[in-house]
Scaffold this motif. Sequence first.
Motif, PDB file in Angstrom:
ATOM      1  N   LEU A  75      45.387  39.132  39.957  1.00 24.01           N
ATOM      2  CA  LEU A  75      45.772  38.757  41.325  1.00 24.01           C
ATOM      3  C   LEU A  75      47.022  37.876  41.318  1.00 24.01           C
ATOM      4  CD1 LEU A  75      42.259  38.041  42.856  1.00 24.01           C
ATOM      5  CD2 LEU A  75      43.851  39.826  43.596  1.00 24.01           C
ATOM      6  N   LEU A  76      47.105  36.963  40.362  1.00 25.72           N
ATOM      7  CA  LEU A  76      48.279  36.086  40.303  1.00 25.72           C
ATOM      8  C   LEU A  76      49.524  36.862  39.894  1.00 25.72           C
ATOM      9  CD1 LEU A  76      46.716  32.873  38.718  1.00 25.72           C
ATOM     10  CD2 LEU A  76      47.197  33.349  41.127  1.00 25.72           C
ATOM     11  N   ASP A  77      49.373  37.786  38.941  1.00 26.05           N
ATOM     12  CA  ASP A  77      50.512  38.633  38.556  1.00 26.05           C
ATOM     13  C   ASP A  77      50.996  39.450  39.758  1.00 26.05           C
ATOM     14  OD1 ASP A  77      50.395  37.709  35.968  1.00 26.05           O
ATOM     15  OD2 ASP A  77      49.342  39.471  35.180  1.00 26.05           O
ATOM     16  N   GLU A  94      49.122  43.013  51.731  1.00 23.36           N
ATOM     17  CA  GLU A  94      48.671  43.734  50.542  1.00 23.36           C
ATOM     18  C   GLU A  94      47.914  42.793  49.607  1.00 23.36           C
ATOM     19  OE1 GLU A  94      50.570  46.112  46.750  1.00 23.36           O
ATOM     20  OE2 GLU A  94      51.616  46.201  48.680  1.00 23.36           O
ATOM     21  N   TRP A  95      48.413  41.575  49.465  1.00 29.05           N
ATOM     22  CA  TRP A  95      47.764  40.640  48.554  1.00 29.05           C
ATOM     23  C   TRP A  95      46.394  40.205  49.083  1.00 29.05           C
ATOM     24  CZ3 TRP A  95      46.721  35.225  48.121  1.00 29.05           C
ATOM     25  CH2 TRP A  95      46.438  34.815  46.818  1.00 29.05           C
ATOM     26  N   ILE A  99      42.559  40.643  47.414  1.00 35.06           N
ATOM     27  CA  ILE A  99      41.507  39.630  47.277  1.00 35.06           C
ATOM     28  C   ILE A  99      40.189  40.161  47.836  1.00 35.06           C
ATOM     29  CG2 ILE A  99      40.732  37.361  48.081  1.00 35.06           C
ATOM     30  CD1 ILE A  99      43.523  36.360  47.816  1.00 35.06           C
ATOM     31  N   VAL A 100      40.247  40.842  48.973  1.00 30.52           N
ATOM     32  CA  VAL A 100      39.030  41.430  49.544  1.00 30.52           C
ATOM     33  C   VAL A 100      38.409  42.403  48.539  1.00 30.52           C
ATOM     34  CG1 VAL A 100      38.127  42.959  51.332  1.00 30.52           C
ATOM     35  CG2 VAL A 100      39.724  41.152  51.946  1.00 30.52           C
ATOM     36  N   THR A 101      39.236  43.236  47.929  1.00 28.34           N
ATOM     37  CA  THR A 101      38.746  44.198  46.945  1.00 28.34           C
ATOM     38  C   THR A 101      38.109  43.487  45.766  1.00 28.34           C
ATOM     39  OG1 THR A 101      40.421  45.822  47.581  1.00 28.34           O
ATOM     40  CG2 THR A 101      39.417  46.081  45.405  1.00 28.34           C
ATOM     41  N   GLY A 108      27.969  38.460  46.017  1.00 26.75           N
ATOM     42  CA  GLY A 108      27.789  37.015  45.963  1.00 26.75           C
ATOM     43  C   GLY A 108      29.072  36.257  45.673  1.00 26.75           C
ATOM     44  N   LEU A 109      30.098  36.953  45.185  1.00 22.15           N
ATOM     45  CA  LEU A 109      31.339  36.262  44.850  1.00 22.15           C
ATOM     46  C   LEU A 109      32.034  35.727  46.093  1.00 22.15           C
ATOM     47  CD1 LEU A 109      33.540  35.322  42.947  1.00 22.15           C
ATOM     48  CD2 LEU A 109      34.486  37.638  42.974  1.00 22.15           C
ATOM     49  N   ALA A 110      32.078  36.517  47.162  1.00 20.45           N
ATOM     50  CA  ALA A 110      32.751  36.060  48.381  1.00 20.45           C
ATOM     51  C   ALA A 110      32.118  34.771  48.890  1.00 20.45           C
ATOM     52  CB  ALA A 110      32.700  37.142  49.455  1.00 20.45           C
TER      53      ALA A 110
END
Length: 199
Positions: A75-77, A94-95, A99-101, A108-110
């Motif tokens: 994600l950072l790249d 797009e970014w 993150i949603v993906t 549980g991560l969200a």
Amino acid sequence: MSTAPTPARPMRADARRNYDRLLREARASFAAHGTDASLEDVARRAGVGIGTLYRHFPNRQALMNAVFQEALSTLLDRSRELARSDRPCTALVEWLGAIVTHAGEYRGLAQALMSAPGDENSALTSCHVPLRQAGARLLSRAQSSGSVRPDVSIDDLLQLTNAIALAAERTPADPELADRLLRLTLRGVKADPSGPAPS
């Protein structure tokens, strides 16, 4: 860049093997059963006792943090690539979609990421902070271009993004829900909310 827990001196070969097996099994278990999967099962599948797991990862969030480092790096790249885009609003959209993906990959991560900003002691804070910084740069470019309202904050966008991922997680029968909710949200942050949502 990794914030996964590491000891002060290099691990012995057997400790490194245990660490790697625990991460591999945790990644598979979180993907199959969500982030509240049994840590005892993770340890058993890795061929170690629960005490060994806790020596490497003192709590569930520390294990989650280590598991998510690879995705965080991706994600950072991607944020750095998008920061060079000549369409800053589209880059931000797009970014946030990425993150949603990502948040949707582990049940549980969200929810965990939504809680991290308010808990400075959470191991997941080390995931949240670099994501927030990367998003703030993309948001600033979009605001400077005049395409996003100046009163929009990255904290609000990240919370909305995680909320969208959580809603999608709880509505698996509607695979298009996350995309629709993200577009509705972004329509509200555009400088001209009467215009079409960014694509």
